[in-house]
Scaffold this active site. Structure first.
Site, PDB file in Angstrom:
ATOM      1  N   LEU A   1       0.850  -1.195   0.000  1.00 19.38           N
ATOM      2  CA  LEU A   1       0.000   0.000   0.000  1.00 19.38           C
ATOM      3  C   LEU A   1       0.881   1.239   0.000  1.00 19.38           C
ATOM      4  O   LEU A   1       1.455   1.604   1.026  1.00 19.38           O
ATOM      5  CB  LEU A   1      -0.925  -0.017   1.214  1.00 19.38           C
ATOM      6  CG  LEU A   1      -1.917  -1.198   1.262  1.00 19.38           C
ATOM      7  CD1 LEU A   1      -2.736  -1.153   2.535  1.00 19.38           C
ATOM      8  CD2 LEU A   1      -2.826  -1.197   0.045  1.00 19.38           C
ATOM      9  N   GLU A   2       0.979   1.882  -1.135  1.00 21.49           N
ATOM     10  CA  GLU A   2       1.883   3.017  -1.307  1.00 21.49           C
ATOM     11  C   GLU A   2       1.188   4.358  -1.129  1.00 21.49           C
ATOM     12  O   GLU A   2       1.788   5.410  -1.341  1.00 21.49           O
ATOM     13  CB  GLU A   2       2.550   2.938  -2.676  1.00 21.49           C
ATOM     14  CG  GLU A   2       3.364   1.647  -2.844  1.00 21.49           C
ATOM     15  CD  GLU A   2       4.056   1.542  -4.193  1.00 21.49           C
ATOM     16  OE1 GLU A   2       4.199   2.571  -4.876  1.00 21.49           O
ATOM     17  OE2 GLU A   2       4.445   0.423  -4.559  1.00 21.49           O
TER      18      GLU A   2
END
Length: 550
Positions: free
Chosen positions: A375-376
């Site tokens: 999850l960036e």
């Protein structure tokens, strides 16, 4: 647990004449099993010993999330006094009444090694026509016993209104496919609907006496039960039936991830890299992360759709068969969540539960061994921890959990990604930090290092190695080719030097780690497709080196 708050008795008692009035509680001694009673979480059962009177008593077992509350609704009269009592045994056993229209009451005992009578009383409000009486235990305590419940006072109006329906009978398995099971059962008098449970988890609600449960895995056995519901509550579950879906057995899992492992991301899309089937991926990879699962309209939930058209007609059946073959060869195949453009958000308890449920469903449908968190665009450590622990409880000890934070995410133990990793150390497989697309960063010695060097990799990995993660939970994430990332590509030779510096203390640059970490897990690359575009130069060099670490 010692603080009872509103659970204390009010001390109100009914006039002595109330004792001469009939018992308003139905099935008060549980001689008819759980008829007229509803127990939360399927926690109650009628037992023949020990009992206080008659031939049966209630035995209810709390859990860490449920207090084993067993209740029934009783018709009463407004502005009237009532006395409630029951005989109980166990630790932290409660007896109470709610919906009184005045002050809801309860009384309790912290420890009743033998039968002990609990008594409380209440007065109904001016508009009260029914109350709910209940027994309950306390979270995580042993099972308790209750018997001979007595509610005295003026009887209610013309009737108790809707009663909790009986458990459905005649549950039967119908048509079975690779991914679905049809069920049917007999109608229950007074029921307005039915809930269908798979392996103890509610999966659907229907109004009729049949349902088809979908989204199942091929060649897998499932246990089904049905309950009846109406305005008064939910019945006890029906007798269970078991059905096994058709199709090919996915086969045994790959076993534990190797001491030193290579992780590669496989692209479920065509972005100019070599388009691959899973069967095309080099055998040097010990973990293949399928990129990516997508967000749904349900908060926290994810789904996956194979891009068959973009991958040259790669079918779902072939994809699943390739997963089985990789697993049989000892490779773990996991589903990656997120990516640069991912919009999955797990920021509430409900979202955490949805995440765990949906990932587990994908694992069962496709045969994935676990999940990768990439999850960036933000991560909440509190709720992601909840989600991954819930998934672990569902999937069991073989679950593979990897993470691929950006470099900035692992600069401090106070960062949300780092905190999540530390929160799940007991179930975490590896954190493969992306040491690219990041520019210059601080190392564990406080000095600034520029990406693209041995020092950058070793000094930044040192932050995790000295910050609480085990060496086996640390991996170096690098691009497989210059085209695979905007910046930060290093030759495979630089990767192997960094691995040797950390694991053996050789090949270091100007930065010297404070100690060696022979248990270092290994390395990761984006992606197997870009690796293939470059003749598998990355995996052919880094793979054997990782597998040869001490």
């Amino acid at each position: 647990m010692a603080s009872t708050g509103a659970m204390a008795s009010t001390g109100v008692t009914a006039p002595a004449s109330a004792a001469d009035e009939p018992n308003l509680a139905r099935n008060p001694g549980f001689e008819s099993g759980l008829a007229d009673w509803t127990c939360s979480g399927d926690s109650g059962t009628a037992v023949g010993s020990p009992v206080h009177g008659g031939s049966a008593a209630l035995r209810a077992t709390p859990t860490g999330q449920d207090r084993a509350r067993c209740a029934q609704t009783v018709p009463v009269r407004p502005d009237s006094d009532y006395t409630l009592s029951a005989w109980v045994r166990g630790s932290y056993v409660y007896l109470g009444a709610s919906g009184t229209g005045t002050t809801d009451v309860a009384t309790w005992t912290p420890s009743a090694t033998d039968w002990q009578r609990l008594t409380t009383g209440f007065r109904t409000g001016p508009a009260t026509t029914s109350v709910t009486i209940h027994t309950q235990g306390w979270y995580g305590q042993p099972a308790y016993l209750a018997d001979d419940v007595l509610l005295t006072g003026p009887g209610g109006g013309p009737g108790p209104g809707p009663q909790v329906p009986a458990a459905p009978g005649g549950l039967t398995v119908g048509a079975v496919t690779d991914t679905s099971v049809a069920l049917s059962w007999r109608a229950v008098s007074g029921a307005t609907g039915y809930h269908v449970y798979r392996d103890g988890t509610k999966v659907t609600a229907v109004g009729g006496t049949s349902a088809t449960v979908t989204g199942l895995s091929p060649a897998t056995s499932y246990r089904f039960q049905v309950t009846a519901v109406n305005a008064a509550g939910e019945s006890a579950p029906s007798s269970a039936v078991t059905a096994t879906t058709s199709g090919t057995d996915p086969g045994p899992g790959p076993g534990p991830v190797p001491r030193h492992a290579v992780t590669g991301y496989w692209q479920n899309f065509d972005n100019g890299a070599t388009v691959q089937k899973l069967s095309d991926v080099s055998s040097q990879y010990d973990i293949i992360a399928v990129a990516f699962a997508d967000a749904t309209a349900t908060p926290g939930a994810v789904t996956f759709a194979l891009d068959s058209a973009g991958l040259g007609g790669y079918t779902v059946d072939r994809f699943k068969a390739d997963i089985r073959a990789k697993r049989a060869a000892g490779t773990s195949v996991i589903i990656s969540v997120g990516g640069e453009r991912g919009t999955v958000r797990v920021d509430s308890a409900a979202a955490a539960a949805n995440f765990a449920d949906s990932v587990h469903a994908l694992m069962r449908e496709y045969g994935f061994d676990g999940v990768d968190i990439d999850l960036e665009n933000g991560l909440n450590s509190t709720y992601m921890t909840q989600a991954l622990r819930a998934l672990s409880a569902k999937a069991g000890p073989g679950l593979v959990i990897t993470m691929a934070p950006q470099t900035i995410d692992m600069q401090s133990t106070s960062n949300e990604y780092f905190r999540t990793a530390l929160n799940i150390r007991d179930i975490l497989t590896v954190v493969n930090t992306q040491y690219y697309n990041s520019g210059s960063m601080n190392g564990c010695d406080g000095k600034v290092y520029s990406q693209g060097s041995v020092d950058f990799l070793t000094a930044l990995a040192c932050i995790q190695l000295e910050g609480g993660l085990a060496p086996s939970q640390v991996g170096l994430g690098l691009p497989a080719s210059p085209r695979a990332a905007g910046s930060g590509y290093v030759s495979p030779a630089v990767v192997t030097r960094a691995l040797d510096c950390l694991a053996r203390g050789t090949g270091c640059g100007s930065f010297k780690p404070p100690r060696t970490y022979p248990g270092l897990r290994g390395a990761m690359t984006w992606s197997t497709n870009w690796d293939a575009s470059n003749g598998n130069a990355w995996s052919n060099t880094v793979g054997p080196h990782v597998h040869g670490l001490p």
